[in-house]
Structures are given as structure tokens and as C-alpha cells.
Scaffold this motif. Structure first.
Motif, PDB file in Angstrom:
ATOM      1  N   ARG A 153     -41.356 -13.686 -14.690  1.00 15.31           N
ATOM      2  CA  ARG A 153     -39.952 -13.803 -14.293  1.00 15.31           C
ATOM      3  C   ARG A 153     -39.309 -12.429 -14.369  1.00 15.31           C
ATOM      4  NH1 ARG A 153     -36.716 -18.171 -14.103  1.00 15.31           N
ATOM      5  NH2 ARG A 153     -38.259 -19.406 -15.204  1.00 15.31           N
TER       6      ARG A 153
ATOM      7  N   SER B 252     -35.938 -11.783 -13.893  1.00 15.48           N
ATOM      8  CA  SER B 252     -34.633 -11.872 -14.529  1.00 15.48           C
ATOM      9  C   SER B 252     -34.303 -13.341 -14.749  1.00 15.48           C
ATOM     10  CB  SER B 252     -33.565 -11.233 -13.630  1.00 15.48           C
ATOM     11  OG  SER B 252     -32.262 -11.455 -14.132  1.00 15.48           O
ATOM     12  N   ASP B 253     -33.461 -13.627 -15.731  1.00 16.18           N
ATOM     13  CA  ASP B 253     -33.043 -15.011 -15.937  1.00 16.18           C
ATOM     14  C   ASP B 253     -31.872 -15.399 -15.034  1.00 16.18           C
ATOM     15  OD1 ASP B 253     -31.043 -13.560 -17.176  1.00 16.18           O
ATOM     16  OD2 ASP B 253     -31.181 -14.613 -19.091  1.00 16.18           O
ATOM     17  N   ARG B 254     -31.362 -14.472 -14.245  1.00 20.33           N
ATOM     18  CA  ARG B 254     -30.299 -14.793 -13.286  1.00 20.33           C
ATOM     19  C   ARG B 254     -30.930 -15.523 -12.098  1.00 20.33           C
ATOM     20  NH1 ARG B 254     -29.047  -9.742 -15.478  1.00 20.33           N
ATOM     21  NH2 ARG B 254     -26.999  -9.734 -16.480  1.00 20.33           N
ATOM     22  N   LEU B 255     -30.360 -16.639 -11.721  1.00 23.69           N
ATOM     23  CA  LEU B 255     -30.986 -17.539 -10.749  1.00 23.69           C
ATOM     24  C   LEU B 255     -31.223 -16.924  -9.377  1.00 23.69           C
ATOM     25  CD1 LEU B 255     -29.318 -20.950 -11.642  1.00 23.69           C
ATOM     26  CD2 LEU B 255     -31.605 -20.115 -12.235  1.00 23.69           C
ATOM     27  N   ALA B 256     -30.409 -15.983  -8.969  1.00 22.81           N
ATOM     28  CA  ALA B 256     -30.601 -15.377  -7.650  1.00 22.81           C
ATOM     29  C   ALA B 256     -31.924 -14.614  -7.566  1.00 22.81           C
ATOM     30  CB  ALA B 256     -29.434 -14.439  -7.312  1.00 22.81           C
ATOM     31  N   TYR B 257     -32.509 -14.273  -8.723  1.00 25.58           N
ATOM     32  CA  TYR B 257     -33.790 -13.559  -8.757  1.00 25.58           C
ATOM     33  C   TYR B 257     -34.992 -14.500  -8.885  1.00 25.58           C
ATOM     34  CZ  TYR B 257     -31.292  -9.149  -9.698  1.00 25.58           C
ATOM     35  OH  TYR B 257     -30.497  -8.030  -9.638  1.00 25.58           O
ATOM     36  N   ALA B 258     -34.797 -15.788  -8.769  1.00 24.47           N
ATOM     37  CA  ALA B 258     -35.861 -16.761  -9.052  1.00 24.47           C
ATOM     38  C   ALA B 258     -37.110 -16.558  -8.197  1.00 24.47           C
ATOM     39  CB  ALA B 258     -35.333 -18.180  -8.887  1.00 24.47           C
TER      40      ALA B 258
END
Length: 163
Positions: free
Chosen positions: A71, A73-79
Motif C-alpha cells: 500500500r 498510502s492510507d488515503r483512499l485516492a491512492y488505493a
């Protein structure tokens, strides 16, 4: 003997850990400076799931290399973006295993729905830069003197591939 590349399971974690900790102590392939524990590696494994695959290369029942899509980043846009990890047992480096693992982890990542893969490579690791270029990664930047290991400041090159 035959080389098998397959999805990793929890039983592979001691082999993955041995390879990783050797790199921690002897290389700049990772900027960790303290070896990990099995508990930490188990937590790392649990953060992956189907969206972020982990593969091992096995010969005669022994893990001799591994690759993972982590992963970013934990920011959803980077999923749909992952950071690549690729480590080969010291005895097997330079034999083409990294090339095989990299190809497979990119296939698995694409199948899992990833769109972008990033790699951070410490300066001087020309073989890793070359390997990434073989698979179509582009150099997208250099972070100057962001790591300090083995009594020196190190630049990190960022490479990217769109799947």
C-alpha cells in the motif's frame, strides 16, 4: 532443482524475514537500520490481502526471494497505487531471479486492480534501476540525501510504471 514462484503464505514469513533482515544489515536496498521481528513481519503480511499481493520464489522448499506490492498510502485516492518491494537471498543475486519475480508481481498487481507501481531505489543500485527499465519503469524523480545509512547520506531515485 525447479524454481517455483507462488503467492506467499504465513508459513513463508520466516524465510521472507531472513532475506529482508540480511538486506537491512548489509545493503541500502532498504532504509530500515534495525532487523525486524517475526511479529512485525506478520503484521506487515496482514496489511496486504488480495489487493496487494506478496510472492515468494522457492527452491527445494526454501524461500530464496520475494516480491510484494505494498500500500502506497492510507488515503483512499491512492488505493490503486502500490510501492514495490523485491528482495533476493544473497546467494541467489545476479542469477535472473529478480527479473522473474518482478514480472510476476507486476502481473499479479494488475490482476488485483492496481494501476500504478512505484519503486524507491537508493543511489548506486544500478542493477535494480536497469531491471526496472527492462520492465518499462520510468525514472520520475530523485529525492536528494533523504536517507542516512552506513555513515553516508543517500539519494533515492523514484521509478514508476503504469500497469
Amino acid at each position: 532443482m525447479e524454481l517455483i514462484i507462488r503467492k506467499a503464505g504465513t508459513g513463508d514469513l520466516p524465510g521472507i524475514l531472513d532475506i529482508y533482515n540480511e538486506a537491512v544489515l548489509n545493503t541500502v536496498a532498504t532504509f530500515d537500520t534495525v532487523p525486524r521481528t517475526l511479529e512485525q513481519q506478520t503484521e506487515w503480511y496482514g496489511q496486504h490481502g488480495d489487493a496487494y499481493p506478496i510472492l515468494v520464489a522457492e527452491r527445494e522448499g526454501r524461500v530464496i526471494g520475494w516480491a510484494s506490492a505494498n500500500r502506497y498510502s492510507d488515503r483512499l485516492a491512492y488505493a490503486r497505487t502500490a510501492e514495490l518491494s523485491l528482495y533476493i537471498h544473497a546467494e541467489y543475486r545476479g542469477l535472473g531471479l529478480g527479473k522473474r519475480l518482478l514480472g510476476r508481481i507486476l502481473e499479479e498487481g494488475k490482476s488485483a486492480g492496481l494501476h500504478t507501481v512505484l519503486s524507491r531505489i537508493a543511489e548506486g543500485n544500478d542493477s535494480s534501476i536497469h531491471l526496472h527499465r527492462v520492465y518499462g519503469f520510468d525514472m520520475v524523480g530523485t529525492m536528494r540525501q533523504v536517507g542516512y545509512k552506513f555513515d553516508r547520506l543517500l539519494d533515492v531515485i523514484i521509478m514508476q510504471k503504469l500497469l
